[in-house]
Design an enzyme around this catalytic site. Structure first.
Site, PDB file in Angstrom:
ATOM      1  N   GLU A   1      33.783 -50.424  66.680  1.00  0.00           N
ATOM      2  CA  GLU A   1      32.986 -51.067  67.733  1.00  0.00           C
ATOM      3  C   GLU A   1      32.418 -52.330  67.099  1.00  0.00           C
ATOM      4  O   GLU A   1      31.438 -52.267  66.357  1.00  0.00           O
ATOM      5  CB  GLU A   1      31.848 -50.134  68.170  1.00  0.00           C
TER       6      GLU A   1
ATOM      7  N   CYS B   1      25.846 -57.027  70.893  1.00  0.00           N
ATOM      8  CA  CYS B   1      27.277 -57.359  70.851  1.00  0.00           C
ATOM      9  C   CYS B   1      27.767 -57.866  72.210  1.00  0.00           C
ATOM     10  O   CYS B   1      28.826 -58.483  72.275  1.00  0.00           O
ATOM     11  CB  CYS B   1      28.078 -56.154  70.399  1.00  0.00           C
TER      12      CYS B   1
HETATM   13  P1  NAD Z   1      27.543 -55.334  59.338  1.00  0.00           P
HETATM   14  O1  NAD Z   1      29.014 -55.305  59.491  1.00  0.00           O
HETATM   15  O2  NAD Z   1      26.959 -56.279  58.358  1.00  0.00           O
HETATM   16  O3  NAD Z   1      27.007 -53.903  58.898  1.00  0.00           O
HETATM   17  C1  NAD Z   1      27.292 -52.754  59.666  1.00  0.00           C
HETATM   18  C2  NAD Z   1      27.265 -51.552  58.748  1.00  0.00           C
HETATM   19  O4  NAD Z   1      28.357 -51.639  57.825  1.00  0.00           O
HETATM   20  C3  NAD Z   1      25.998 -51.459  57.894  1.00  0.00           C
HETATM   21  O5  NAD Z   1      25.581 -50.118  57.843  1.00  0.00           O
HETATM   22  C4  NAD Z   1      26.479 -51.948  56.536  1.00  0.00           C
HETATM   23  O6  NAD Z   1      25.725 -51.471  55.470  1.00  0.00           O
HETATM   24  C5  NAD Z   1      27.884 -51.383  56.519  1.00  0.00           C
HETATM   25  N1  NAD Z   1      28.796 -52.022  55.550  1.00  0.00           N
HETATM   26  C6  NAD Z   1      28.681 -53.238  54.977  1.00  0.00           C
HETATM   27  N2  NAD Z   1      29.723 -53.448  54.127  1.00  0.00           N
HETATM   28  C7  NAD Z   1      30.499 -52.351  54.192  1.00  0.00           C
HETATM   29  C8  NAD Z   1      31.733 -51.975  53.575  1.00  0.00           C
HETATM   30  N3  NAD Z   1      32.353 -52.773  52.708  1.00  0.00           N
HETATM   31  N4  NAD Z   1      32.276 -50.777  53.895  1.00  0.00           N
HETATM   32  C9  NAD Z   1      31.666 -49.957  54.775  1.00  0.00           C
HETATM   33  N5  NAD Z   1      30.496 -50.262  55.400  1.00  0.00           N
HETATM   34  C10 NAD Z   1      29.927 -51.448  55.115  1.00  0.00           C
HETATM   35  O7  NAD Z   1      26.932 -55.550  60.801  1.00  0.00           O
HETATM   36  P2  NAD Z   1      25.411 -55.770  61.213  1.00  0.00           P
HETATM   37  O8  NAD Z   1      25.021 -57.153  60.835  1.00  0.00           O
HETATM   38  O9  NAD Z   1      24.551 -54.638  60.772  1.00  0.00           O
HETATM   39  O10 NAD Z   1      25.539 -55.647  62.809  1.00  0.00           O
HETATM   40  C11 NAD Z   1      25.875 -56.692  63.612  1.00  0.00           C
HETATM   41  C12 NAD Z   1      27.302 -56.577  64.094  1.00  0.00           C
HETATM   42  O11 NAD Z   1      27.518 -55.352  64.763  1.00  0.00           O
HETATM   43  C13 NAD Z   1      27.636 -57.650  65.119  1.00  0.00           C
HETATM   44  O12 NAD Z   1      28.915 -58.160  64.861  1.00  0.00           O
HETATM   45  C14 NAD Z   1      27.613 -56.890  66.435  1.00  0.00           C
HETATM   46  O13 NAD Z   1      28.353 -57.474  67.467  1.00  0.00           O
HETATM   47  C15 NAD Z   1      28.168 -55.582  66.006  1.00  0.00           C
HETATM   48  N6  NAD Z   1      27.855 -54.551  66.982  1.00  0.00           N
HETATM   49  C16 NAD Z   1      28.846 -54.046  67.767  1.00  0.00           C
HETATM   50  C17 NAD Z   1      28.556 -53.092  68.731  1.00  0.00           C
HETATM   51  C18 NAD Z   1      29.616 -52.499  69.612  1.00  0.00           C
HETATM   52  O14 NAD Z   1      29.369 -51.460  70.191  1.00  0.00           O
HETATM   53  N7  NAD Z   1      30.772 -53.118  69.737  1.00  0.00           N
HETATM   54  C19 NAD Z   1      27.242 -52.662  68.892  1.00  0.00           C
HETATM   55  C20 NAD Z   1      26.260 -53.206  68.087  1.00  0.00           C
HETATM   56  C21 NAD Z   1      26.573 -54.138  67.132  1.00  0.00           C
END
Ligand code: NAD
Length: 473
Positions: free
Chosen positions: A246, A281
């Site tokens: 997502e 998002c």
């Molecule tokens: P992010 O990708 O920076 O982090 C998300 C999660 O991934 C965090 O828990 C982070 O610690 C973890 N993470 C980071 N590096 C990783 C790795 N190498 N392997 C595994 N996990 C890792 O995102 P964010 O800044 O926390 O959130 C914002 C993003 O989320 C935006 O792009 C937004 O659009 C998206 N989002 C999507 C939805 C949806 O339902 N489509 C909903 C909410 C947010």
């Protein structure tokens, strides 16, 4: 005393402290700690050990546990909402909305746990299968690793926990580093249930720790919500896992020439292009207004955006609070400045104050600017004049993202045509794309992801069909 994390249902702390600060004023919200390597191993081993036990838990046990969490969350709504505001900077009114939704998400989990039954299929539709019938059951795939972002720190955790438990899968939650405390509070509520201890863990960890964990063969399902860069890397590195993504969006909305209430559309677009400082998002990012309505619509949009209360997220009237951190605020400001340098017209906003940015409306933005091509994840709305709905759809589809879109039209033919042609997971007719009912299928196409959330949809993804063919003797 740091807030404990949860290893196989038991509270723990480590000597790797994590201090959580408000993005608004840097006040300390709380302290927790990152799980140790031994804790992570214990949680994974416990989840693997109870895999069959959780799969075979009676539906009423799973449903009762989820009902309990739903009820307790409702009782603690004020406290949880205040915690979301303090750790994420989300305005308190929106934080309360989020908790209310999470209450419903857990309740949906309970309901689906009772209902989720598979299907019966007749097989005598083809010669040679006379007297045969198939019982199709949805069998849990096993432990789910749920990785969540900062922008909905409770409800997006609920969207992993509730379907996993409802489907009979053990689940390990890795919350976002900026917002672990509200996920850990959900752990408190789970600890009050009768679920087997190994059935769930909530583990703050570093990105290096979770990057290594996604490869663990005992975790067959990775349910990731976050940025597309991280999500697709997980998917591409683990082709044999069931990876559900997502990811980000860059949501377009079309204002068709038949839409009568332009002021109303402008008010909705102003509100949902800026709520949570655009950190959703499906925040409205690109507006395609038909040339017949553009000149009336755009001043109304600017007026509504200017009227939105900004400031302290703890204040009930505040609509736009801070971005999650200084890097995010700098990135958004830089993208706006770059667009203006390349010829865009700044209609309002852009002043920064700490991590907050006054909501921005841009027009005449050259194609190729990051505010159009990338996910801005900030309070920025880009308006563009289009000659037809077809042009709007074609321009909207140029994005590499495809989560949700909105179309302001009363015309059913326009609605059906746009829905058919827009390359997204969902289209909202008569409103902004910033809408999610927690039971509906929700997710994206193109770079926005793969798989669907919404409790029942996620349960289908967390399970696989197993068929028993019955033969009449
Ligand atoms: P992010 O990708 O920076 O982090 C998300 C999660 O991934 C965090 O828990 C982070 O610690 C973890 N993470 C980071 N590096 C990783 C790795 N190498 N392997 C595994 N996990 C890792 O995102 P964010 O800044 O926390 O959130 C914002 C993003 O989320 C935006 O792009 C937004 O659009 C998206 N989002 C999507 C939805 C949806 O339902 N489509 C909903 C909410 C947010």
């Amino acid at each position: 005393m740091p807030t404990p994390y949860w290893v196989a249902g038991k509270p723990r702390t480590s000597d790797s402290p994590v201090t959580v600060r408000s993005p608004y004023d840097a006040a300390v919200t709380g302290v927790t700690s990152n799980a140790t390597a031994a804790d992570i191993e214990e949680a994974v081993a416990a989840a693997a050990a109870v895999r069959d036990e959780v799969a075979n838990l009676p539906a009423h046990v799973r449903a009762d546990a989820l009902d309990h969490v739903s009820r307790r969350l409702a009782e603690r709504l004020d406290e949880v909402a205040a915690l979301i505001t303090a750790e994420s900077g989300k305005p308190i009114t929106w934080a309360r909305t989020e908790v209310t939704r999470a209450v419903a998400t857990f309740r949906w989990g309970a309901e689906e746990a009772r209902r989720f039954s598979g299907s019966v299929q007749r097989l005598d539709t083809d010669p040679g299968s006379e007297g045969r019938v198939a019982l199709v059951r949805q069998v849990p795939r096993g432990p789910v690793l749920g990785i969540t972002p900062f922008n909905f720190p409770v409800n997006l955790v609920a969207h992993k926990l509730a379907p996993a438990i409802a489907a009979g899968c053990p689940v390990i939650i890795k919350p976002a580093p900026a917002t672990p405390l509200s996920a850990l509070l959900l752990g408190e509520l789970l600890a009050e249930t009768d679920l087997p201890p190994g059935a769930w863990s909530v583990l703050p960890m570093t990105n290096e720790q979770v990057a290594a964990l996604v490869g663990d063969p005992r975790l067959p399902v990775i349910s990731f919500t976050g940025s597309d860069a991280v999500g697709w890397r997980i998917n591409d590195s683990h082709p044999r896992k069931h990876v559900l993504l997502e990811l980000g969006g860059n949501a377009p909305v079309i204002v068709a020439p038949d839409w009568a209430d332009l002021d109303g559309a402008a008010a909705r677009i102003a509100m949902y292009g800026t709520h949570q400082a655009g950190q959703s998002c499906v925040s409205v990012q690109r507006v395609y207004a038909h040339t017949d309505v553009y000149d009336e619509f755009v001043p109304a949009l600017v007026r509504h955006v200017r009227a939105l209360p900004t400031g302290d997220p703890a204040h009930p009237a505040t609509h736009v609070g801070p971005l999650i951190n200084a890097d995010a605020a700098r990135r958004v400001s830089d993208w706006v400045a770059d667009a203006v340098t390349r010829g865009a017209t700044l209609l309002t906003g852009g002043r920064t104050n700490g991590n907050a940015i006054d909501p921005v409306v841009l027009a005449d933005v050259p194609a190729g600017c990051a505010v159009v091509t990338e996910e801005v994840f900030g309070p920025v709305i880009v308006v563009e004049r289009v000659a037809s709905v077809d042009e709007a759809v074609a321009t909207a589809n140029r994005s590499r993202y495809g989560l949700q879109a909105g179309v302001f039209t009363h015309d059913l033919r326009v609605a059906a045509h746009a829905t058919a042609k827009l390359q997204v997971g969902g289209v909202v007719i008569g409103d902004v794309p910033t809408y999610r009912a927690d039971q509906m299928p929700y997710g994206g196409v193109k770079d926005s992801g793969v798989g669907r959330e919404g409790v029942q949809s996620a349960m289908l993804d967390f399970t696989e069909p197993k068929v028993m063919v019955l033969t009449e003797f």
